[in-house]
Scaffold this motif. Structure first.
Motif: not given
Lengths: 115, 114
Positions: A44, A90, A100, A102-103, A105-106, B35, B43, B45, B48, B57
């Motif tokens: 990505l 995305f 830090a 988390k991401i 996503f679609g 991911y 993706p 998750f 981390q 998590r």
């Protein structure tokens, strides 16, 4: 629960025409929004982000996105499409202004630009 | 700057086997996230790592585990592989506390379980 929706699996546009890739989100609190692009057999690549401030965000390769809080949308746009823009796009959201975090996503939208 | 590097690029394993995927973060980055991207999906998750500890998590079973080394590189381990584990596994790195919030992604490891 937080989520990102990309309602179109595929968007087809003729080269030179404007393009829009749609994204809506559902989060509690302030969203931090991103667009990433994925080329075949590649990871990505970051395009642009919205953190705060101006609702129109400009990013890489001539792309821009408009944050609309009332419609909970973050649509990706480009005034004039190129064949090389063909890729998988995305939309993503992060819950904290933190590298830090988390991401989420679609499901992605495949953009196809015809010559 | 080599960016985020992952190895191997492709891997084929048999159901029930174990696999280890590796990631070297971008120079200056100390946080690594993993991911899973299944075919046709965005993706998801997994977890981390920061300061050699798992910090967050996602909704993945304990068969998925990881490790971070003192040089910030990381491994993702998956035990007792299932056919459904076939996916592109992406590593992302970032710098904790950085003003820029975007993560940088590697090119991924394509895992096929047969």
């Amino acid at each position: 629960a937080q989520s990102v929706a990309q309602p179109e699996d595929q968007v087809n546009v003729a080269e030179g025409n404007p393009l829009t890739v749609k994204c809506t989100y559902s989060v509690s609190g302030n969203p931090y929004l991103f667009w990433y692009v994925q080329y075949p057999n590649r990871g990505l690549q970051f395009l642009l982000k919205y953190i705060t401030g101006d609702n129109l965000v400009k990013g890489s390769y001539g792309f821009e996105a408009e944050f609309n809080k009332s419609q909970t949308s973050f649509h990706l746009k480009k005034p004039s499409a190129l064949v090389s823009d063909s890729a998988l796009y995305f939309c993503a959201v992060s819950l904290r202004y933190s590298s830090a975090s988390k991401i989420i996503f679609g499901s992605g939208t495949r953009l196809s630009i015809r010559p | 700057d080599a960016g985020v590097t992952q190895s191997p690029t492709h891997l084929i394993k048999t159901r029930g086997q174990q696999v280890t995927l590796r990631c070297s973060p971008k120079s200056g980055h100390d946080t690594v996230s993993w991911y899973q991207q299944a075919l046709g999906q965005g993706p998801q998750f997994i977890f981390q790592y920061y300061e050699e500890e798992e910090r967050q998590r996602g909704n993945f079973p304990d068969r998925f585990s990881g490790h971070q080394f003192p040089n910030y590189s990381s491994e993702l381990n998956v035990n007792a592989l299932l056919l459904g584990d076939s996916a592109l596994y992406l590593c992302a790195s970032s710098r904790r506390g950085a003003l820029n919030t975007e993560a940088f992604f590697g090119q991924g490891t394509r895992l096929t379980v047969v």
